[in-house]
Write a protein that holds these residues in place. Structure first.
Motif, PDB file in Angstrom:
ATOM      1  N   SER A 174      -1.211  -9.223  11.011  1.00 42.30           N
ATOM      2  CA  SER A 174      -2.181  -8.968   9.932  1.00 42.30           C
ATOM      3  C   SER A 174      -1.978  -7.569   9.346  1.00 42.30           C
ATOM      4  O   SER A 174      -2.297  -7.301   8.190  1.00 42.30           O
ATOM      5  CB  SER A 174      -3.622  -9.125  10.446  1.00 42.30           C
ATOM      6  OG  SER A 174      -4.008  -8.019  11.241  1.00 42.30           O
ATOM      7  N   MET A 175      -1.431  -6.666  10.169  1.00 48.68           N
ATOM      8  CA  MET A 175      -1.200  -5.285   9.749  1.00 48.68           C
ATOM      9  C   MET A 175       0.151  -5.087   9.053  1.00 48.68           C
ATOM     10  O   MET A 175       0.286  -4.217   8.192  1.00 48.68           O
ATOM     11  CB  MET A 175      -1.268  -4.369  10.976  1.00 48.68           C
ATOM     12  CG  MET A 175      -2.624  -4.289  11.629  1.00 48.68           C
ATOM     13  SD  MET A 175      -2.553  -3.554  13.295  1.00 48.68           S
ATOM     14  CE  MET A 175      -1.917  -1.912  12.923  1.00 48.68           C
ATOM     15  N   ARG A 176       1.130  -5.878   9.442  1.00 49.14           N
ATOM     16  CA  ARG A 176       2.517  -5.651   9.001  1.00 49.14           C
ATOM     17  C   ARG A 176       2.696  -5.491   7.490  1.00 49.14           C
ATOM     18  O   ARG A 176       3.382  -4.560   7.031  1.00 49.14           O
ATOM     19  CB  ARG A 176       3.422  -6.771   9.531  1.00 49.14           C
ATOM     20  CG  ARG A 176       4.898  -6.413   9.521  1.00 49.14           C
ATOM     21  CD  ARG A 176       5.759  -7.558  10.044  1.00 49.14           C
ATOM     22  NE  ARG A 176       5.550  -7.844  11.455  1.00 49.14           N
ATOM     23  CZ  ARG A 176       6.137  -7.180  12.441  1.00 49.14           C
ATOM     24  NH1 ARG A 176       6.954  -6.175  12.170  1.00 49.14           N
ATOM     25  NH2 ARG A 176       5.904  -7.522  13.701  1.00 49.14           N
ATOM     26  N   PRO A 177       2.066  -6.357   6.655  1.00 50.36           N
ATOM     27  CA  PRO A 177       2.261  -6.204   5.202  1.00 50.36           C
ATOM     28  C   PRO A 177       1.828  -4.845   4.653  1.00 50.36           C
ATOM     29  O   PRO A 177       2.350  -4.381   3.640  1.00 50.36           O
ATOM     30  CB  PRO A 177       1.395  -7.321   4.606  1.00 50.36           C
ATOM     31  CG  PRO A 177       1.214  -8.310   5.704  1.00 50.36           C
ATOM     32  CD  PRO A 177       1.208  -7.513   6.976  1.00 50.36           C
ATOM     33  N   TYR A 178       0.874  -4.190   5.325  1.00 53.07           N
ATOM     34  CA  TYR A 178       0.331  -2.909   4.846  1.00 53.07           C
ATOM     35  C   TYR A 178       1.184  -1.722   5.298  1.00 53.07           C
ATOM     36  O   TYR A 178       0.915  -0.581   4.909  1.00 53.07           O
ATOM     37  CB  TYR A 178      -1.102  -2.730   5.329  1.00 53.07           C
ATOM     38  CG  TYR A 178      -2.036  -3.786   4.781  1.00 53.07           C
ATOM     39  CD1 TYR A 178      -2.721  -3.598   3.583  1.00 53.07           C
ATOM     40  CD2 TYR A 178      -2.202  -5.008   5.455  1.00 53.07           C
ATOM     41  CE1 TYR A 178      -3.557  -4.573   3.074  1.00 53.07           C
ATOM     42  CE2 TYR A 178      -3.033  -5.996   4.948  1.00 53.07           C
ATOM     43  CZ  TYR A 178      -3.704  -5.773   3.768  1.00 53.07           C
ATOM     44  OH  TYR A 178      -4.529  -6.752   3.251  1.00 53.07           O
ATOM     45  N   LEU A 179       2.194  -2.007   6.104  1.00 56.77           N
ATOM     46  CA  LEU A 179       3.039  -0.925   6.633  1.00 56.77           C
ATOM     47  C   LEU A 179       4.447  -0.960   6.028  1.00 56.77           C
ATOM     48  O   LEU A 179       5.337  -0.277   6.509  1.00 56.77           O
ATOM     49  CB  LEU A 179       3.117  -1.035   8.163  1.00 56.77           C
ATOM     50  CG  LEU A 179       1.769  -0.957   8.894  1.00 56.77           C
ATOM     51  CD1 LEU A 179       1.949  -1.265  10.380  1.00 56.77           C
ATOM     52  CD2 LEU A 179       1.126   0.409   8.708  1.00 56.77           C
ATOM     53  N   GLN A 180       4.620  -1.758   4.979  1.00 56.59           N
ATOM     54  CA  GLN A 180       5.944  -1.886   4.370  1.00 56.59           C
ATOM     55  C   GLN A 180       6.297  -0.679   3.500  1.00 56.59           C
ATOM     56  O   GLN A 180       7.438  -0.297   3.378  1.00 56.59           O
ATOM     57  CB  GLN A 180       6.041  -3.177   3.531  1.00 56.59           C
ATOM     58  CG  GLN A 180       5.840  -4.456   4.345  1.00 56.59           C
ATOM     59  CD  GLN A 180       6.695  -4.522   5.603  1.00 56.59           C
ATOM     60  OE1 GLN A 180       7.918  -4.424   5.521  1.00 56.59           O
ATOM     61  NE2 GLN A 180       6.076  -4.652   6.765  1.00 56.59           N
ATOM     62  N   GLU A 181       5.254  -0.104   2.890  1.00 60.63           N
ATOM     63  CA  GLU A 181       5.492   1.097   2.075  1.00 60.63           C
ATOM     64  C   GLU A 181       5.490   2.333   2.964  1.00 60.63           C
ATOM     65  O   GLU A 181       4.948   2.323   4.060  1.00 60.63           O
ATOM     66  CB  GLU A 181       4.412   1.218   0.990  1.00 60.63           C
ATOM     67  CG  GLU A 181       4.586   0.211  -0.138  1.00 60.63           C
ATOM     68  CD  GLU A 181       3.604   0.466  -1.271  1.00 60.63           C
ATOM     69  OE1 GLU A 181       3.236   1.643  -1.481  1.00 60.63           O
ATOM     70  OE2 GLU A 181       3.211  -0.512  -1.929  1.00 60.63           O
ATOM     71  N   ASP A 182       6.063   3.398   2.458  1.00 61.71           N
ATOM     72  CA  ASP A 182       6.166   4.644   3.207  1.00 61.71           C
ATOM     73  C   ASP A 182       4.771   5.179   3.570  1.00 61.71           C
ATOM     74  O   ASP A 182       3.862   5.187   2.739  1.00 61.71           O
ATOM     75  CB  ASP A 182       6.914   5.671   2.338  1.00 61.71           C
ATOM     76  CG  ASP A 182       7.180   6.947   3.106  1.00 61.71           C
ATOM     77  OD1 ASP A 182       7.544   6.841   4.285  1.00 61.71           O
ATOM     78  OD2 ASP A 182       7.000   8.031   2.527  1.00 61.71           O
TER      79      ASP A 182
END
Length: 343
Positions: A174-182
């Motif tokens: 659930s967190m992974r998509p929000y950690l794609q950007e720097d």
């Protein structure tokens, strides 16, 4: 197979944003001896005379900023979760709240209407971590209603699932998509509790917060230690996401009163972080599985304001798992594992 029903249990919410409804909710919540564990008379004077009259109008205004047209986000999301779980199981699924409605009695009654010959009820406290002010009080409240009404069915409880592989996977994904950007730092912000609750919940009375590195040293205290459990959740999720130790940190929010609470405090850390060269921050609140006042108003809105006003440049709040498919699957797995446990 025994005839089994399921009850999901969350914290609860005021019926509306009116001060009278918020006051009623806060009265019930804060008078809980497991939330504010002071002697009854002192608790009564403190809650009724000082905290609630002062806090209710402020809380009502805060609720107004996050209230949805369908009602309280926590209630709406909990009902949606109930429906999502129900769609994937033939067993009847009902919903209860620890404070406010639906009450345990209402949930038991609804279950009996759907399955009059129910033999076993599986209670799912929607708290990943054990704390006397969350998991314990929810379970005891349901047990009390069960005893008082002399129901013939047995009650089984899904234990805290803070390190269950399915939960860790659902949370991480659930967190992974929000950690794609720097980003500079990920902050795990957990609901805070007083230090004395940690000490009270330690059956050994000599481990928690008394032994160096206590969260990582094996102990009989860990099954009831909130601090250990949230720390392990952070460690496992960070590992699952491939994060290095310097990429994340942990803090505790929602402090109430002046007693020593778990540190560091989220509200103190957020304005400090930009001065520590953390300009791009991502925040997640894993002690909550449904978005609510503490996540939407306290962290997403006020937290962002505090961070940006003090030199932060980018602030991202990661929503709770709410009704994500992996989270629903996790609940079904936890329920199935509990059903299989001997009575």
């Amino acid at each position: 197979m025994r005839k089994t029903g399921i009850i999901l249990m969350n914290l609860g919410s005021p019926d509306s944003t009116e001060v009278k409804d918020v006051k009623k909710y806060l009265d019930e919540f804060l008078m809980d001896k497991r939330v504010i564990d002071k002697p009854w008379l002192l608790r009564f004077l403190l809650i009724k005379g000082i905290i609630v009259p002062f806090r209710a109008p402020k809380s009502a205004e805060a609720y107004k900023t996050i209230w949805w047209k369908e009602g309280s986000p926590l209630i709406v999301l909990s009902k949606q979760l109930q429906e999502a779980v129900q769609q994937k199981t033939a067993l009847p699924v009902e919903l209860s709240m620890r404070y406010g409605s639906p009450t345990p009695e209402a949930a038991y009654t609804a279950l009996l209407q759907r399955m009059p010959d129910v033999e076993e009820v599986v209670l799912v406290p929607l708290y990943p971590h054990y704390a006397m002010s969350s998991f314990e009080t929810a379970v005891e409240h349901m047990k009390e209603a069960h005893r008082k009404n002399n129901y013939s069915f047995t009650l089984k409880v899904v234990p805290p699932f803070y390190k269950h592989p399915s939960y860790i996977n659902a949370l991480a994904e659930s967190m992974r998509p929000y950690l794609q950007e720097d980003f500079d730092q990920l902050l795990f912000s957990y609901h805070g509790i007083p230090e004395r609750h940690i000490l009270k919940s330690d059956p050994t009375k000599k481990h928690c917060m008394q032994v160096e590195n206590c969260c990582f040293k094996s102990s009989p205290s860990h099954p009831t230690c909130y601090r250990h459990q949230v720390t392990i959740t952070s460690e496992l999720v960070a590992k699952k996401l491939g994060l290095k130790k310097e990429q994340w940190q942990q803090s505790y929010q929602s402090r109430l009163g002046r007693d020593p609470w778990l540190l560091p405090n989220t509200q103190v850390r957020l304005p400090q972080l930009p001065g520590e060269q953390v300009k791009k921050l991502v925040v997640v609140c894993p002690s909550f599985v449904s978005d609510c006042l503490e996540t939407l108003e306290e962290i997403e809105m006020r937290g962002k304001e505090d961070f940006l006003e003090n030199g932060g440049e980018q602030y991202t709040y990661i929503p709770c798992m709410n009704t994500s498919a992996l989270w629903v699957d996790t609940l079904l797995q936890l329920i199935d594992e509990t059903i299989r446990q001997p009575a």
